[in-house]
Scaffold this active site. Sequence first.
Site, PDB file in Angstrom:
ATOM      1  N   HIS A   1       0.833  -1.215   0.000  1.00  0.00           N
ATOM      2  CA  HIS A   1       0.000   0.000   0.000  1.00  0.00           C
ATOM      3  C   HIS A   1       0.866   1.263   0.000  1.00  0.00           C
ATOM      4  O   HIS A   1       0.428   2.315   0.457  1.00  0.00           O
ATOM      5  CB  HIS A   1      -0.939   0.047   1.212  1.00  0.00           C
ATOM      6  CG  HIS A   1      -1.695  -1.220   1.439  1.00  0.00           C
ATOM      7  ND1 HIS A   1      -2.911  -1.474   0.865  1.00  0.00           N
ATOM      8  CD2 HIS A   1      -1.370  -2.336   2.143  1.00  0.00           C
ATOM      9  CE1 HIS A   1      -3.328  -2.682   1.236  1.00  0.00           C
ATOM     10  NE2 HIS A   1      -2.398  -3.234   1.996  1.00  0.00           N
TER      11      HIS A   1
ATOM     12  N   SER B   1      16.017  21.200 -15.512  1.00  0.00           N
ATOM     13  CA  SER B   1      14.838  22.018 -15.787  1.00  0.00           C
ATOM     14  C   SER B   1      15.308  23.312 -16.450  1.00  0.00           C
ATOM     15  O   SER B   1      16.390  23.818 -16.154  1.00  0.00           O
ATOM     16  CB  SER B   1      14.132  22.324 -14.472  1.00  0.00           C
ATOM     17  OG  SER B   1      13.411  23.529 -14.577  1.00  0.00           O
TER      18      SER B   1
ATOM     19  N   GLU C   1      10.420   8.291 -16.660  1.00  0.00           N
ATOM     20  CA  GLU C   1       9.045   8.768 -16.884  1.00  0.00           C
ATOM     21  C   GLU C   1       8.583   8.437 -18.297  1.00  0.00           C
ATOM     22  O   GLU C   1       7.432   8.049 -18.524  1.00  0.00           O
ATOM     23  CB  GLU C   1       8.974  10.284 -16.672  1.00  0.00           C
ATOM     24  CG  GLU C   1       9.147  10.689 -15.221  1.00  0.00           C
ATOM     25  CD  GLU C   1       9.343  12.194 -15.093  1.00  0.00           C
ATOM     26  OE1 GLU C   1       8.441  12.947 -15.473  1.00  0.00           O
ATOM     27  OE2 GLU C   1      10.420  12.611 -14.619  1.00  0.00           O
TER      28      GLU C   1
END
Length: 460
Positions: free
Chosen positions: A156, A277, A290
């Site tokens: 979980h 970035s 990703e």
Amino acid sequence: MTKLWGGRFTKTAAEWVDAFGASIPFDQELVFEDIEGSKAHARMLGTCGILTEEETNKILQGLQSIQKKVEKGEVEFSIALEDIHMNIEKLLIDEIGPIGGKLHTARSRNDQVATDMHLYLKKKVKMIIEAIEEMQQALLHQAEQHVETIMPGYTHLQRAQPISFAHHLMAYFWMLERDKGRLKDSLKRIDYSPLGAGALAGTTFPIDRSFTAAELGFTNIYENSMDAVSDRDFIVEFLSHASLLMMHLSRLAEEFILWSSQEYHFIELDDTFATGSSIMPQKKNPDMAELIRGKTGRVYGHLFSLLTVLKGLPLAYNKDMQEDKEGMFDTVATVTGCLKIFTGMIVTMKVNHMNMEQATKQDFSNATELADYLASKGIPFRKAHELVGKLVLLCLQKGCYLTDLTLAEFQKASPLIDEDIYNILSPYEAVKRRNSDGGTGFQQVRKQIEKAKKLLHPNL
Ligand code: ARG
């Protein structure tokens, strides 16, 4: 341009209509398979006496010379010629004259395209299997170095029980092993030659299908010509196995993304597999992981797209089936790319074993140890569970962890608890003692690593 099939037509289609129907923009990927299939077909026509030796040789030389030109990038394909098959045939006629037109004897584009796809996928599936093995090797390499690196195991996404980092990595090794098994098994069904099925019904010429199958390295021929030209199961199967593989990659990608976040800080991806970035100078983003997670979507999409294309299609060939190609090509490229990137990420990542271990000390993931300890002293597990739950509550009220409790506090909960409890509660001991088959205990992890190594290198 007059079509190779233009005989019964009185009008030619507009260019934009041709462009809509053409597959050459994408099926040129099959150029070498198409030439290979044509060579085998020509040799068979010669051997069976359907073409003379001279005609056969001329066609073979012509095909060889086209192949050379394609390799050198000298060939430009034409949209008006629709697909790779007609482009090559036209090039052949231009190269050797009207005799080139004999190549298409006893053959249709329907068995031709299916043959190309079988040849293509057989090659690519083998390459993908190799790429999977490289990723497995990378996992194995990291696992070997981190058998005793302790980290929290989660359920979980809550810290559950401490585990060995190698154990976690090896879970993916076995998933990939199953992916490999599925792909290997699918090769059995790819390994069928449709060539000689003709348009759908076979041919009146005395062809030898086993000859072309053997020439092309296929073990079997389709038993039914209609099945041969309309079967795309092998592609659906590939897309389905690829989807499962991508699902596994996306799960590991997600873990890498989490683990490399500042919240976890369990691993650091190499600079070569991360990006910055454009606005925030401090950022180091796990873009590649990703992207792998994201690319999983397109592979699932290709699977569903082909299943939908095929649904309700009457036998035999229908032009709908031209839609089988782009998804397959894209899946091959996507899966190959993702495996390669992942292998690189795994090999070069840095493992912050101190942070991993530290994380196991700042939680209650050793609570099961205490419950097991009490159970082993004869207390029914349910009762032990409740007792430990109360101790966890006590800790939460005091703002401490189990190991911070005094022996007196432990013994107040149960006089069966001894001094040895502190050792039992250490995450390292907790992992080490989980020595059941397939468990995270160091001995077990080493055992599975040995097994995995033997699988990858049976001759070592
Ligand atoms: N370009 C076609 C395809 O990819 C080749 C087969 C065409 N056959 C036909 N009868 N139109 O499916």
